[in-house]
Write a protein that holds these residues in place. Structure first.
Motif, mmCIF file in Angstrom:
data_model
loop_
_atom_site.group_PDB
_atom_site.id
_atom_site.type_symbol
_atom_site.label_atom_id
_atom_site.label_comp_id
_atom_site.label_asym_id
_atom_site.label_seq_id
_atom_site.Cartn_x
_atom_site.Cartn_y
_atom_site.Cartn_z
ATOM 1 N N PHE A 19 7.020 -15.030 2.438
ATOM 2 C CA PHE A 19 6.425 -14.983 1.094
ATOM 3 C C PHE A 19 5.589 -13.712 0.900
ATOM 4 C CE2 PHE A 19 4.653 -18.271 3.913
ATOM 5 C CZ PHE A 19 3.478 -17.649 4.310
ATOM 6 N N CYS A 20 6.026 -12.598 1.513
ATOM 7 C CA CYS A 20 5.272 -11.346 1.397
ATOM 8 C C CYS A 20 5.139 -10.892 -0.056
ATOM 9 C CB CYS A 20 5.961 -10.239 2.194
ATOM 10 S SG CYS A 20 6.107 -10.616 3.939
ATOM 11 N N CYS B 55 1.999 -11.971 -1.408
ATOM 12 C CA CYS B 55 0.873 -12.021 -0.466
ATOM 13 C C CYS B 55 -0.298 -11.184 -0.989
ATOM 14 C CB CYS B 55 1.316 -11.514 0.905
ATOM 15 S SG CYS B 55 -0.049 -11.499 2.069
ATOM 16 N N ARG C 269 -7.580 -9.586 5.706
ATOM 17 C CA ARG C 269 -8.303 -10.290 6.769
ATOM 18 C C ARG C 269 -9.361 -9.386 7.370
ATOM 19 N NH1 ARG C 269 -3.081 -12.401 6.414
ATOM 20 N NH2 ARG C 269 -3.021 -14.640 6.835
ATOM 21 N N CYS D 29 -2.423 -7.156 6.808
ATOM 22 C CA CYS D 29 -1.307 -8.052 7.135
ATOM 23 C C CYS D 29 -1.649 -8.835 8.399
ATOM 24 C CB CYS D 29 -0.028 -7.250 7.361
ATOM 25 S SG CYS D 29 1.417 -8.244 7.776
ATOM 26 N N LEU D 30 -1.209 -10.088 8.444
ATOM 27 C CA LEU D 30 -1.433 -10.943 9.613
ATOM 28 C C LEU D 30 -0.833 -10.342 10.886
ATOM 29 C CD1 LEU D 30 -2.171 -13.785 10.811
ATOM 30 C CD2 LEU D 30 -0.098 -14.666 9.769
ATOM 31 N N PHE D 31 0.196 -9.514 10.722
ATOM 32 C CA PHE D 31 0.918 -8.972 11.871
ATOM 33 C C PHE D 31 0.576 -7.497 12.118
ATOM 34 C CE2 PHE D 31 3.214 -12.482 10.052
ATOM 35 C CZ PHE D 31 3.435 -13.283 11.162
ATOM 36 N N ASP E 70 2.532 -3.597 3.290
ATOM 37 C CA ASP E 70 2.979 -4.519 4.351
ATOM 38 C C ASP E 70 3.936 -5.584 3.818
ATOM 39 O OD1 ASP E 70 0.826 -3.908 6.612
ATOM 40 O OD2 ASP E 70 -0.208 -4.020 4.688
ATOM 41 N N TYR F 145 5.747 -7.575 6.680
ATOM 42 C CA TYR F 145 6.282 -7.810 8.023
ATOM 43 C C TYR F 145 7.259 -8.984 8.073
ATOM 44 C CZ TYR F 145 6.583 -8.948 12.951
ATOM 45 O OH TYR F 145 7.055 -9.233 14.188
ATOM 46 N N SER F 146 6.875 -10.116 7.467
ATOM 47 C CA SER F 146 7.721 -11.312 7.609
ATOM 48 C C SER F 146 9.089 -11.136 6.965
ATOM 49 C CB SER F 146 7.029 -12.541 7.026
ATOM 50 O OG SER F 146 6.012 -12.949 7.913
HETATM 51 FE FE1 SF4 Z 1 1.338 -11.144 3.965
HETATM 52 FE FE2 SF4 Z 1 1.953 -9.740 6.133
HETATM 53 FE FE3 SF4 Z 1 2.326 -12.399 6.088
HETATM 54 FE FE4 SF4 Z 1 3.907 -10.798 4.623
HETATM 55 S S1 SF4 Z 1 3.772 -10.843 6.827
HETATM 56 S S2 SF4 Z 1 2.940 -12.730 3.964
HETATM 57 S S3 SF4 Z 1 2.433 -9.203 4.027
HETATM 58 S S4 SF4 Z 1 0.371 -11.313 5.945
#
Ligand code: SF4
Ligand code: SAM
Ligand code: SF4
Length: 334
Positions: free
Chosen positions: A258-259, A262, A266, A276-278, A311, A313-314
């Protein structure tokens, strides 16, 4: 309005208040790595409450941050947390303040958190079976401690959701019993697809129990219908039990990223801002806070960072050709 390179606004700030934890979940802080010799942050490295408040205030002012989530490590290990909550909930523009916790310390703190203005808690619980719970969390606490925490939060008048990370070979047996346990209680259970956060947990795609499989398993016992998202940028896909026993959700960041929507950043306990979480690395806001630049300098930095953000990533994970070095979950906060 401040938007990033993909047109996404900045609406949600997740604040980690400590990198320490009283559990050692296998998929987050495996106890073989996070042992007594692990170099956790020193006290002076942590952002102070003043500094956290300054970042939250600046985020609400430059972006359109309306939601805050307090996390960790285990956030309830941070001393005087209700004081921070009451400062954050008083910030102009902040409409909703939530916390993610393993629940163990909620019986002690739920009332004070509610009085400080906290709206909601998400309590993490991956199994209802004591043996499996201890195997997953690497400690001797029991399921009852978490259930008592959930009850204390309800009694205090906090909104309560339960987050269950599902990992193949770890807790598939718990998928249906967890749905049955929370069905009809007013507590919404959300299943989380196991994610490749950090590099310590040895993640493999085979470990992921997909949203499709989860829903199929639940439907065998408790039929559900899909619900529309409650708000833009919602991470969980929602389903309603057909017998009016409430809702259940799935956070499918692996199989259905679901980027696109997003809208969160953080802040780590030592003041790194991650978009981004990653993320492999963050931007050091602590040195901005402790330097000469002042409030204006901080706001400018936030605008630059969010404006440059691209970002996703997912959405790229499954086509990535080489592994990325990522920050660990106990630092990032989930
Ligand atoms: Fe957001 Fe990064 Fe997760 Fe995508 S991968 S939903 S950009 S935190
Ligand atoms: N200690 C608190 C807790 O457990 O709720 C807050 C921090 S914890 C890092 C935040 C959330 O991230 C928890 O719900 C946890 O289950 C989840 N989490 C940790 N590692 C994960 C992973 N690899 N995949 C999916 N979720 C994960
Ligand atoms: Fe601690 Fe939460 Fe990580 Fe479990 S998931 S080890 S409770 S920070």
């Amino acid at each position: 309005m401040l938007t990033d390179q993909l047109g996404r606004p900045f609406r949600d700030l997740r604040i980690s208040v400590t990198d320490q934890c009283n559990l050692r979940c296998r998929y987050c802080m495996p106890k073989e790595i996070f042992d007594d010799n692990f170099p956790f942050l020193e006290k002076q490295e942590l952002l102070s409450f003043d500094e956290i408040e300054t970042v939250a205030r600046a985020s609400a002012a430059v972006g359109s941050v309306r939601k805050l989530r307090i996390t960790g490590g285990e956030p309830l290990l941070r001393k005087n947390l209700p004081e921070l909550i009451s400062r954050l909930t008083a910030i102009d523009g902040i409409e909703d303040t939530a916390m993610t916790t393993n629940g163990i310390l909620l019986p002690k703190h739920a009332q004070a958190l509610k009085e400080a203005g906290l709206n909601r808690v998400a309590v993490s619980l991956d199994s209802l079976d004591d043996e499996r719970f201890q195997e997953i969390t690497g400690r001797t606490m029991r399921v009852k401690h978490v259930l008592d925490g959930i009850e204390a939060a309800k009694q205090a008048g906090l909104g309560v959701k339960v987050n269950m990370v599902v990992k193949r070979g770890m807790n598939e047996e718990d998928i249906v019993p967890m749905a049955e346990h929370f069905h009809g209680t007013g507590v919404t259970l959300r299943y989380i697809e196991y994610m490749d956060v950090g590099n310590a947990n040895g993640w493999k795609l085979d470990h992921v129990v997909t949203k499709k499989e989860l829903i199929r398993l639940i439907e065998e016992k408790l039929p559900v219908d899909p619900l529309p998202p409650a708000h833009a940028g919602e991470t969980a896909e929602r389903f309603a039990y057909r017998d009016e026993g409430g809702e259940v959700g799935v956070i499918s960041s692996v199989t259905d990223a679901f980027c696109r929507s997003c809208n969160r950043a953080r802040l780590t306990a030592d003041g790194q801002l991650l978009t981004c979480l990653f993320a492999s690395k963050g931007t050091d806001l602590r040195s901005v806070l402790r330097g000469e630049a002042g409030d204006q300098g901080l706001k400018k930095k936030l605008e630059e960072l969010w404006g440059a953000r691209n970002d996703r990533y997912s959405e790229e994970r499954l086509s990535a050709t080489k592994p990325r070095r990522k920050l660990e979950m106990h630092r990032v906060g989930g």
